[in-house]
Design an enzyme around this catalytic site. Structure first.
Site, PDB file in Angstrom:
ATOM      1  N   GLU A  52       0.829  -1.202   0.000  1.00 24.89           N
ATOM      2  CA  GLU A  52       0.000   0.000   0.000  1.00 24.89           C
ATOM      3  C   GLU A  52       0.872   1.265   0.000  1.00 24.89           C
ATOM      4  O   GLU A  52       0.558   2.249  -0.675  1.00 24.89           O
ATOM      5  CB  GLU A  52      -0.926   0.006   1.215  1.00 24.89           C
ATOM      6  CG  GLU A  52      -1.870  -1.180   1.274  1.00 24.89           C
ATOM      7  CD  GLU A  52      -1.322  -2.356   2.062  1.00 24.89           C
ATOM      8  OE1 GLU A  52      -2.118  -3.053   2.705  1.00 24.89           O
ATOM      9  OE2 GLU A  52      -0.090  -2.582   2.039  1.00 24.89           O
ATOM     10  N   CYS A  77      -2.609  -3.953   7.044  1.00 26.14           N
ATOM     11  CA  CYS A  77      -2.236  -4.179   8.442  1.00 26.14           C
ATOM     12  C   CYS A  77      -2.693  -3.013   9.319  1.00 26.14           C
ATOM     13  O   CYS A  77      -2.923  -1.902   8.843  1.00 26.14           O
ATOM     14  CB  CYS A  77      -0.739  -4.389   8.574  1.00 26.14           C
ATOM     15  SG  CYS A  77       0.270  -2.955   8.129  1.00 26.14           S
ATOM     16  N   ARG A 189      13.390 -25.443  -4.937  1.00 30.87           N
ATOM     17  CA  ARG A 189      14.343 -25.126  -3.864  1.00 30.87           C
ATOM     18  C   ARG A 189      14.473 -23.617  -3.654  1.00 30.87           C
ATOM     19  O   ARG A 189      14.629 -23.145  -2.532  1.00 30.87           O
ATOM     20  CB  ARG A 189      15.716 -25.717  -4.187  1.00 30.87           C
ATOM     21  CG  ARG A 189      15.802 -27.227  -4.102  1.00 30.87           C
ATOM     22  CD  ARG A 189      17.197 -27.714  -4.441  1.00 30.87           C
ATOM     23  NE  ARG A 189      17.328 -29.165  -4.344  1.00 30.87           N
ATOM     24  CZ  ARG A 189      18.447 -29.838  -4.575  1.00 30.87           C
ATOM     25  NH1 ARG A 189      19.548 -29.173  -4.942  1.00 30.87           N
ATOM     26  NH2 ARG A 189      18.470 -31.147  -4.448  1.00 30.87           N
ATOM     27  N   LEU A 209      22.624 -29.645  -2.336  1.00 28.58           N
ATOM     28  CA  LEU A 209      21.323 -29.061  -1.984  1.00 28.58           C
ATOM     29  C   LEU A 209      21.230 -27.583  -2.354  1.00 28.58           C
ATOM     30  O   LEU A 209      20.723 -26.759  -1.593  1.00 28.58           O
ATOM     31  CB  LEU A 209      21.019 -29.268  -0.489  1.00 28.58           C
ATOM     32  CG  LEU A 209      21.036 -30.728  -0.009  1.00 28.58           C
ATOM     33  CD1 LEU A 209      20.720 -30.809   1.476  1.00 28.58           C
ATOM     34  CD2 LEU A 209      20.049 -31.577  -0.805  1.00 28.58           C
TER      35      LEU A 209
END
Length: 334
Positions: A52, A77, A189, A209
């Protein structure tokens, strides 16, 4: 006026920050005056201005705000965090109408943003169908509503349902899926905070990884330790310092000492290490243990045309929601 196209634009904007906003949600916002977009923005990453704020700052003629509509993919919020409340900015900007994709069930918001807007005379409308907007932030909602990371399973299997052949530690793992599946796997990933494998898989396969086949940040390795400790040379292959879970009292580094297969007990603790979305890659027992525990939010399966007749059995899951060809493999998601 149809609100759908402007809410769709909010979704497009929010997705630009995919994988970069945790622990915050992805949010997009547009400001419309007389049917034309005069400002738009999205939340780039945690700690930076919200959508916003970015949208309002992008408006060249601020006097138009008093006769404009703000569209936002998620309820603005209403609390002070690293940034001031967006609902306060909206009312201070004298924007008279706000259209929202879905409510924010985070206890810090959960209707408070809407209440602030309405109490200051702002007309608030919601999307007729919030499903797509909730799916956008399924990780965030899982974190807040279930107090645990979002769990995604991923594996490659043969046509006859095996993850790998029966082999010794000195034998190479079976190469099952093709190169396009590898790219897709590394994309997955890049969208998570942690990637989980067993210590046995670490020792036998020596994976790094990483997201080397796709642009993105390497997730943190999470090593599940039962009776087999990680080999020091296998640990050296990892690009990021791992988090150990299980029977790990003698290991150095970050660790959670527990029964590694009591998933519901230790999974919420991953949030304390900044892991909001975890990708589970193996081995076979680890994958099946998540299935058996009923803690699978999403899964991805790559099936090759090859058969090996016997080996390590792949997880047994429900019918996929999406299926298509990925090179020579069949890719399914559920």
């Amino acid at each position: 006026m149809s609100h759908a196209k402007f809410l769709t634009r909010c979704l497009q904007l929010a997705n630009y920050a995919k994988g970069r906003t945790a622990p915050n949600p992805m949010v997009g916002a547009v400001i419309v005056h007389n049917g034309e977009i005069i400002g738009e923005g999205y939340h780039h990453k945690a700690g930076e201005p919200h959508a916003e704020v970015m949208a309002i700052k992008s408006v060249k003629d601020l006097s138009l705000l008093a006769s404009s509509t703000l569209y936002c993919s998620l309820e603005p919020c209403a609390h002070y965090g690293k940034t001031p409340p967006c609902s306060l900015l909206i009312t201070n900007s004298r924007i008279p109408k706000v259209v929202i994709g879905c409510s924010d069930t985070n206890v810090l918001v959960n209707g408070k943003g809407v209440k602030h807007l309405q109490s200051h005379g702002v007309e608030v409308l919601f999307s007729a169908d919030p499903t797509t907007f909730r799916q956008l932030n399924q990780v965030f909602f899982c974190n807040k509503e279930n107090n645990r990371p979002f769990v995604t399973l991923k594996w490659a299997q043969t046509l006859d349902g095996y993850l790998d052949s029966k082999r010794t530690i000195n034998e190479e793992a079976s190469l099952i899926s093709g190169p396009l599946a590898a790219v897709k796997s590394h994309q997955l990933r890049s969208e998570v905070d942690g990637i989980l494998i067993s210590a046995k898989t670490l020792n036998w396969d020596r994976p790094s990884l990483t997201t080397r086949n796709y642009h993105g940040t390497n997730p943190r390795p999470i090593i599940l330790v039962n009776n087999t400790l990680p080999n020091s040379s296998a640990l050296e292959n990892l690009a990021v310092a791992p988090l150990f879970i299980g029977k790990v009292s003698e290991l150095e580094g970050d660790k959670i000492i527990c029964d590694p297969y009591e998933i519901v007990q230790w999974l919420p603790e991953l949030l304390n290490y900044g892991i909001h979305h975890v990708l589970v890659e193996g081995g076979g027992r680890v994958l099946q243990s998540f299935v058996d525990s009923g803690i699978v939010d999403q899964w991805h399966r790559f099936t090759s045309n090859a058969s090996i007749n016997e080996g390590i059995t792949a997880p047994n899951l429900l019918v996929p929601q999406t299926t298509y060809k990925l090179g020579t493999d069949r890719y399914e998601r559920g």
